[in-house]
Design a protein around this motif. Structure first.
Motif, PDB file in Angstrom:
ATOM      1  N   VAL A  29       0.836  -1.203   0.000  1.00 40.07           N
ATOM      2  CA  VAL A  29       0.000   0.000   0.000  1.00 40.07           C
ATOM      3  C   VAL A  29       0.871   1.253   0.000  1.00 40.07           C
ATOM      4  O   VAL A  29       0.617   2.206  -0.756  1.00 40.07           O
ATOM      5  CB  VAL A  29      -0.953  -0.004   1.212  1.00 40.07           C
ATOM      6  CG1 VAL A  29      -1.734   1.304   1.280  1.00 40.07           C
ATOM      7  CG2 VAL A  29      -1.907  -1.193   1.142  1.00 40.07           C
ATOM      8  N   LEU A  30       1.903   1.263   0.839  1.00 42.51           N
ATOM      9  CA  LEU A  30       2.770   2.436   0.929  1.00 42.51           C
ATOM     10  C   LEU A  30       3.530   2.677  -0.375  1.00 42.51           C
ATOM     11  O   LEU A  30       3.578   3.809  -0.881  1.00 42.51           O
ATOM     12  CB  LEU A  30       3.755   2.267   2.086  1.00 42.51           C
ATOM     13  CG  LEU A  30       3.172   2.326   3.496  1.00 42.51           C
ATOM     14  CD1 LEU A  30       4.264   2.026   4.525  1.00 42.51           C
ATOM     15  CD2 LEU A  30       2.548   3.687   3.778  1.00 42.51           C
ATOM     16  N   VAL A  31       4.112   1.612  -0.914  1.00 44.64           N
ATOM     17  CA  VAL A  31       4.895   1.747  -2.144  1.00 44.64           C
ATOM     18  C   VAL A  31       4.009   2.188  -3.300  1.00 44.64           C
ATOM     19  O   VAL A  31       4.384   3.068  -4.092  1.00 44.64           O
ATOM     20  CB  VAL A  31       5.608   0.415  -2.475  1.00 44.64           C
ATOM     21  CG1 VAL A  31       6.229   0.481  -3.877  1.00 44.64           C
ATOM     22  CG2 VAL A  31       6.688   0.117  -1.446  1.00 44.64           C
ATOM     23  N   LEU A  32       2.805   1.612  -3.408  1.00 45.20           N
ATOM     24  CA  LEU A  32       1.885   2.002  -4.469  1.00 45.20           C
ATOM     25  C   LEU A  32       1.493   3.475  -4.332  1.00 45.20           C
ATOM     26  O   LEU A  32       1.454   4.218  -5.321  1.00 45.20           O
ATOM     27  CB  LEU A  32       0.635   1.122  -4.431  1.00 45.20           C
ATOM     28  CG  LEU A  32      -0.440   1.427  -5.483  1.00 45.20           C
ATOM     29  CD1 LEU A  32       0.118   1.268  -6.887  1.00 45.20           C
ATOM     30  CD2 LEU A  32      -1.662   0.526  -5.280  1.00 45.20           C
ATOM     31  N   GLY A  33       1.209   3.906  -3.096  1.00 50.59           N
ATOM     32  CA  GLY A  33       0.859   5.309  -2.875  1.00 50.59           C
ATOM     33  C   GLY A  33       2.000   6.240  -3.225  1.00 50.59           C
ATOM     34  O   GLY A  33       1.796   7.258  -3.908  1.00 50.59           O
ATOM     35  N   PHE A  34       3.216   5.904  -2.779  1.00 52.10           N
ATOM     36  CA  PHE A  34       4.381   6.729  -3.107  1.00 52.10           C
ATOM     37  C   PHE A  34       4.606   6.781  -4.619  1.00 52.10           C
ATOM     38  O   PHE A  34       4.951   7.833  -5.173  1.00 52.10           O
ATOM     39  CB  PHE A  34       5.628   6.181  -2.418  1.00 52.10           C
ATOM     40  CG  PHE A  34       5.657   6.406  -0.932  1.00 52.10           C
ATOM     41  CD1 PHE A  34       5.003   7.483  -0.359  1.00 52.10           C
ATOM     42  CD2 PHE A  34       6.336   5.524  -0.101  1.00 52.10           C
ATOM     43  CE1 PHE A  34       5.030   7.696   1.004  1.00 52.10           C
ATOM     44  CE2 PHE A  34       6.370   5.726   1.277  1.00 52.10           C
ATOM     45  CZ  PHE A  34       5.712   6.819   1.825  1.00 52.10           C
ATOM     46  N   TYR A  35       4.408   5.649  -5.283  1.00 50.65           N
ATOM     47  CA  TYR A  35       4.652   5.573  -6.726  1.00 50.65           C
ATOM     48  C   TYR A  35       3.667   6.458  -7.493  1.00 50.65           C
ATOM     49  O   TYR A  35       4.056   7.199  -8.406  1.00 50.65           O
ATOM     50  CB  TYR A  35       4.541   4.121  -7.180  1.00 50.65           C
ATOM     51  CG  TYR A  35       4.835   3.897  -8.643  1.00 50.65           C
ATOM     52  CD1 TYR A  35       6.006   4.374  -9.225  1.00 50.65           C
ATOM     53  CD2 TYR A  35       3.942   3.193  -9.449  1.00 50.65           C
ATOM     54  CE1 TYR A  35       6.292   4.157 -10.565  1.00 50.65           C
ATOM     55  CE2 TYR A  35       4.212   2.970 -10.791  1.00 50.65           C
ATOM     56  CZ  TYR A  35       5.387   3.454 -11.338  1.00 50.65           C
ATOM     57  OH  TYR A  35       5.661   3.247 -12.675  1.00 50.65           O
ATOM     58  N   VAL A  36       2.395   6.399  -7.111  1.00 46.40           N
ATOM     59  CA  VAL A  36       1.376   7.217  -7.775  1.00 46.40           C
ATOM     60  C   VAL A  36       1.667   8.705  -7.560  1.00 46.40           C
ATOM     61  O   VAL A  36       1.597   9.513  -8.496  1.00 46.40           O
ATOM     62  CB  VAL A  36      -0.034   6.859  -7.264  1.00 46.40           C
ATOM     63  CG1 VAL A  36      -1.063   7.850  -7.786  1.00 46.40           C
ATOM     64  CG2 VAL A  36      -0.410   5.439  -7.679  1.00 46.40           C
ATOM     65  N   VAL A  37       1.982   9.072  -6.319  1.00 44.85           N
ATOM     66  CA  VAL A  37       2.311  10.476  -6.021  1.00 44.85           C
ATOM     67  C   VAL A  37       3.539  10.918  -6.809  1.00 44.85           C
ATOM     68  O   VAL A  37       3.596  12.042  -7.333  1.00 44.85           O
ATOM     69  CB  VAL A  37       2.535  10.671  -4.511  1.00 44.85           C
ATOM     70  CG1 VAL A  37       3.049  12.076  -4.219  1.00 44.85           C
ATOM     71  CG2 VAL A  37       1.246  10.420  -3.737  1.00 44.85           C
ATOM     72  N   SER A  38       4.520  10.034  -6.913  1.00 39.51           N
ATOM     73  CA  SER A  38       5.738  10.352  -7.663  1.00 39.51           C
ATOM     74  C   SER A  38       5.433  10.584  -9.136  1.00 39.51           C
ATOM     75  O   SER A  38       5.929  11.549  -9.737  1.00 39.51           O
ATOM     76  CB  SER A  38       6.758   9.219  -7.511  1.00 39.51           C
ATOM     77  OG  SER A  38       7.923   9.474  -8.265  1.00 39.51           O
ATOM     78  N   LEU A  39       4.610   9.719  -9.726  1.00 39.00           N
ATOM     79  CA  LEU A  39       4.246   9.883 -11.138  1.00 39.00           C
ATOM     80  C   LEU A  39       3.491  11.183 -11.373  1.00 39.00           C
ATOM     81  O   LEU A  39       3.793  11.932 -12.317  1.00 39.00           O
ATOM     82  CB  LEU A  39       3.404   8.695 -11.601  1.00 39.00           C
ATOM     83  CG  LEU A  39       4.096   7.333 -11.694  1.00 39.00           C
ATOM     84  CD1 LEU A  39       3.102   6.265 -12.155  1.00 39.00           C
ATOM     85  CD2 LEU A  39       5.284   7.377 -12.636  1.00 39.00           C
ATOM     86  N   THR A 282      12.550   9.030  -2.183  1.00 35.89           N
ATOM     87  CA  THR A 282      13.237  10.205  -2.717  1.00 35.89           C
ATOM     88  C   THR A 282      12.619  10.725  -4.011  1.00 35.89           C
ATOM     89  O   THR A 282      12.432  11.937  -4.162  1.00 35.89           O
ATOM     90  CB  THR A 282      14.734   9.903  -2.920  1.00 35.89           C
ATOM     91  OG1 THR A 282      15.308   9.520  -1.670  1.00 35.89           O
ATOM     92  CG2 THR A 282      15.465  11.109  -3.460  1.00 35.89           C
ATOM     93  N   PRO A 283      12.273   9.857  -4.994  1.00 35.53           N
ATOM     94  CA  PRO A 283      11.605  10.378  -6.198  1.00 35.53           C
ATOM     95  C   PRO A 283      10.272  11.050  -5.899  1.00 35.53           C
ATOM     96  O   PRO A 283       9.860  11.959  -6.627  1.00 35.53           O
ATOM     97  CB  PRO A 283      11.407   9.114  -7.059  1.00 35.53           C
ATOM     98  CG  PRO A 283      12.485   8.192  -6.614  1.00 35.53           C
ATOM     99  CD  PRO A 283      12.629   8.430  -5.139  1.00 35.53           C
ATOM    100  N   MET A 284       9.575  10.595  -4.839  1.00 34.48           N
ATOM    101  CA  MET A 284       8.316  11.236  -4.473  1.00 34.48           C
ATOM    102  C   MET A 284       8.561  12.597  -3.834  1.00 34.48           C
ATOM    103  O   MET A 284       7.769  13.532  -3.992  1.00 34.48           O
ATOM    104  CB  MET A 284       7.547  10.343  -3.508  1.00 34.48           C
ATOM    105  CG  MET A 284       6.196  10.907  -3.089  1.00 34.48           C
ATOM    106  SD  MET A 284       5.609  10.256  -1.521  1.00 34.48           S
ATOM    107  CE  MET A 284       6.803  10.959  -0.373  1.00 34.48           C
ATOM    108  N   LEU A 285       9.672  12.726  -3.105  1.00 36.84           N
ATOM    109  CA  LEU A 285       9.972  13.983  -2.426  1.00 36.84           C
ATOM    110  C   LEU A 285      10.398  15.076  -3.401  1.00 36.84           C
ATOM    111  O   LEU A 285      10.278  16.262  -3.096  1.00 36.84           O
ATOM    112  CB  LEU A 285      11.090  13.767  -1.400  1.00 36.84           C
ATOM    113  CG  LEU A 285      10.735  12.910  -0.176  1.00 36.84           C
ATOM    114  CD1 LEU A 285      11.964  12.722   0.701  1.00 36.84           C
ATOM    115  CD2 LEU A 285       9.612  13.543   0.614  1.00 36.84           C
ATOM    116  N   ASN A 286      10.915  14.678  -4.569  1.00 35.45           N
ATOM    117  CA  ASN A 286      11.394  15.661  -5.549  1.00 35.45           C
ATOM    118  C   ASN A 286      10.361  16.738  -5.844  1.00 35.45           C
ATOM    119  O   ASN A 286      10.641  17.928  -5.663  1.00 35.45           O
ATOM    120  CB  ASN A 286      11.831  14.930  -6.823  1.00 35.45           C
ATOM    121  CG  ASN A 286      12.102  15.875  -7.971  1.00 35.45           C
ATOM    122  OD1 ASN A 286      12.567  16.994  -7.772  1.00 35.45           O
ATOM    123  ND2 ASN A 286      11.808  15.440  -9.174  1.00 35.45           N
TER     124      ASN A 286
END
Length: 325
Positions: A29-39, A282-286
């Motif tokens: 759940v966390l990784v999927l959420g971070f990935y979507v936010v990053s995209l 880190t890619p999400m924080l960018n």
């Protein structure tokens, strides 16, 4: 023939977090959420930087490069990670592992160099404001970006190819969630001293030297900021620097922990969660700490949204005018 088959397994088993099955659902759940936010975040940065002429500056050119880099980097790793976290299947094909190996290595090294380039851009803007447009002319910006991507590609081609040539003798269990150079080297059934020397040399050139350039740049920036008489000016400059330094610390810290140690070391097991930072967090924080908190980007977003709204209003008014006629 048997040796060749043994040295190239058909699949690799990515153990990942399988020793903690109760944790896998939470991580999914966390990784999927971070990935979507990053995209979404990085995609927005690229879109705004390209469409708004006010952001056609060296700073946002490099930020757009970083955003595209982060999208590509996470996409080379996260989909396979999500598949492994979701179901009992923990395998990846030999070809898939090699593709992930080459691409993630290429993009990871490119980001190290690009972060150093961005620190030089900030150095020129703060320490040489009157000469900034002359120093950071378009051709130099394009050249620095090209060097970053090319340097990462060359390093990946050399290091990854040398690692691929190592005989694995049937070993195919990787105690991680991704295919990485030190992890593949752990599976080798021959001496990996040459590979380790190459890895250390490449790490020094593409990790330590860029980090040194970043520290030198920010040392000069700190001296220049301290000379600013305005407290508000100093605060804004330090805020800009602290955001970049935070990302550098997260990214470079985890990279150094991962690479600058013996390949046979068991400390790689403790690096799984740190690896999540430079592959997912880190890619999400960018977009969050680089640009979405930036007034210029907020204004550009408002202009972009306002332009679309005006376009819709005009489109709605046209038929009404024709009806009156």
């Amino acid at each position: 023939m048997e040796i060749a088959n043994a040295s190239s397994p058909e699949v690799f088993v990515l153990l990942g977090f399988s020793s903690r099955p109760s944790l896998e659902t939470i991580l999914f759940v966390l990784v999927l959420g971070f990935y979507v936010v990053s995209l979404l975040g990085n995609g927005t940065i690229i879109l705004v930087s390209c469409l708004d002429v006010h952001l056609h500056t060296p700073m946002y050119f490099f930020l757009a490069n970083l955003s595209f880099l982060d999208i590509s980097f996470t996409t080379s790793i996260v989909p396979q990670l999500l598949v492994n976290l979701w179901g009992p299947q923990k395998t990846i094909s030999y070809g898939g592992c090699m593709v992930q190996f080459y691409i993630s290595h290429w993009l990871g090294v490119t980001e190290c160099v690009l972060l150093a380039v961005m620190s030089y851009d900030r150095f020129a803007a703060i320490c040489r404001p009157l000469q900034y447009t002359i120093i950071m002319h378009p051709w130099l910006c394009l050249s620095l970006a090209f060097i970053s991507w090319l340097g990462g590609l060359i390093n990946s081609m050399v290091g990854s190819t040398l690692t691929m040539l190592l005989p694995l003798c049937g070993n195919n269990r990787i105690d991680h969630f991704l295919c990485e150079m030190p992890l593949i080297m752990q599976l080798a059934c021959v001496d990996t001293s040459l590979n380790e020397v190459e890895m250390y040399v490449a790490s020094f050139i593409f990790v330590v030297l860029p980090l040194g350039l970043i520290l030198v740049s920010y040392g000069h920036i700190a001296c220049a900021v301290l000379k600013i008489s305005s407290a508000e000016g100093r605060r804004k400059a330090f805020n800009t620097c602290s955001s970049h330094v935070a990302v550098v610390a997260l990214f470079y810290g985890s990279i150094i922990f991962m690479y600058l140690q013996p390949a046979k070391s068991n400390s790689h097991k403790r690096g799984k969660f740190l690896a999540l930072f430079y592959t997912v967090v880190t890619p999400m924080l960018n977009p969050l700490i680089y640009t979405l908190r930036n007034k210029d980007v907020k204004k550009a977003l408002r202009r972009l949204v306002g332009r679309e709204e005006r376009g819709e209003e005009v489109g709605q008014q046209v038929p009404r005018e024709s009806e009156t006629q």
